[in-house]
Design an enzyme around this catalytic site. Sequence first.
Site, PDB file in Angstrom:
ATOM      1  N   PHE A 114       0.843  -1.190   0.000  1.00 29.28           N
ATOM      2  CA  PHE A 114       0.000   0.000   0.000  1.00 29.28           C
ATOM      3  C   PHE A 114       0.889   1.255   0.000  1.00 29.28           C
ATOM      4  CE2 PHE A 114      -1.920  -3.497   2.299  1.00 29.28           C
ATOM      5  CZ  PHE A 114      -3.147  -3.638   1.656  1.00 29.28           C
ATOM      6  N   SER A 148      -6.542  -7.845  -0.989  1.00 23.80           N
ATOM      7  CA  SER A 148      -6.089  -7.234   0.265  1.00 23.80           C
ATOM      8  C   SER A 148      -6.591  -5.797   0.358  1.00 23.80           C
ATOM      9  CB  SER A 148      -4.560  -7.239   0.334  1.00 23.80           C
ATOM     10  OG  SER A 148      -4.068  -8.554   0.391  1.00 23.80           O
ATOM     11  N   CYS A 196      -3.452  -4.956   6.968  1.00 20.15           N
ATOM     12  CA  CYS A 196      -3.729  -5.672   5.726  1.00 20.15           C
ATOM     13  C   CYS A 196      -4.621  -6.873   6.029  1.00 20.15           C
ATOM     14  CB  CYS A 196      -2.421  -6.141   5.082  1.00 20.15           C
ATOM     15  SG  CYS A 196      -2.667  -7.064   3.551  1.00 20.15           S
ATOM     16  N   THR A 219      -7.629  -9.731   4.337  1.00 21.47           N
ATOM     17  CA  THR A 219      -8.037 -10.403   3.103  1.00 21.47           C
ATOM     18  C   THR A 219      -9.551 -10.475   3.003  1.00 21.47           C
ATOM     19  OG1 THR A 219      -6.035 -11.745   3.116  1.00 21.47           O
ATOM     20  CG2 THR A 219      -7.864 -12.546   1.774  1.00 21.47           C
ATOM     21  N   ALA A 251      -6.895 -13.003  12.515  1.00 21.85           N
ATOM     22  CA  ALA A 251      -6.436 -14.156  13.288  1.00 21.85           C
ATOM     23  C   ALA A 251      -5.612 -13.710  14.494  1.00 21.85           C
ATOM     24  CB  ALA A 251      -5.636 -15.096  12.389  1.00 21.85           C
ATOM     25  N   HIS A 256       1.491  -4.467   7.658  1.00 23.61           N
ATOM     26  CA  HIS A 256       1.869  -5.313   8.791  1.00 23.61           C
ATOM     27  C   HIS A 256       2.175  -4.408   9.983  1.00 23.61           C
ATOM     28  CE1 HIS A 256       3.350  -8.280   5.494  1.00 23.61           C
ATOM     29  NE2 HIS A 256       2.036  -8.257   5.608  1.00 23.61           N
ATOM     30  N   THR A 304       4.506  12.373   7.771  1.00 24.59           N
ATOM     31  CA  THR A 304       5.897  12.743   7.989  1.00 24.59           C
ATOM     32  C   THR A 304       6.104  13.117   9.451  1.00 24.59           C
ATOM     33  OG1 THR A 304       6.105  13.585   5.726  1.00 24.59           O
ATOM     34  CG2 THR A 304       7.737  14.338   7.319  1.00 24.59           C
TER      35      THR A 304
END
Length: 215
Positions: A2, A41, A48, A50, A71, A109, A162
Amino acid sequence: MFTGIVTAIGEVVEAERKGPSLKRLAIACPYEAEGIAIGASIACAGVCLTVTALKPRTDGAAGCIFQVEAAAETLAKTVVGDWQPGTAINLERSLKVGEELGGHLVTGHVDGVARILKIDQIAPDPDEPWGATARFHIRAPEQLKRFIAVKGSICLDGTSLTVNTVDDDVFTVLLIPHSLSVTTWGERREGDPIHLEVDLMARYAARLAEARPQG
């Protein structure tokens, strides 16, 4: 992969725990179902996830409802486990080859959960119509502070930002009026948790520095 450029705000409409290590969520969004494949995704507040199912919206609004499952690892590292119907979340579809990279490379992640300590509202210029900006003071998890640098990139709740200043484990970012209006940042309050993903370059630079003494 992304970019941290939020393209929509979604809303959790269903949240169901499937045992201690799985949570199923249904999220209403303005994305058209025809453009989403099962298995695609989507970054949800920087996480992220699914797509496992799609269905029409029932509120008459444009778009669709997509289903995802979180999960054990996701539930342990994020606040997804706290999401309930009505929770608003930043959304971004995955990057396609050839598209503009407007933010920075983001994996989805999440490394940990930071927390908003203080919000400074910066009054707008009376001659300018677009409203106030806001400076957020954020405390990073202790183990992640070494990855955060002044002028470096950071992903917070799926938003590429930033870093303005750093003082030990506290850093600041500035949100312009546009960003406040098209993301969930305009609703953020002091004390809120924020998903944090450090910059990929900072992560690998730190790993190389650790490996150097080993030859």
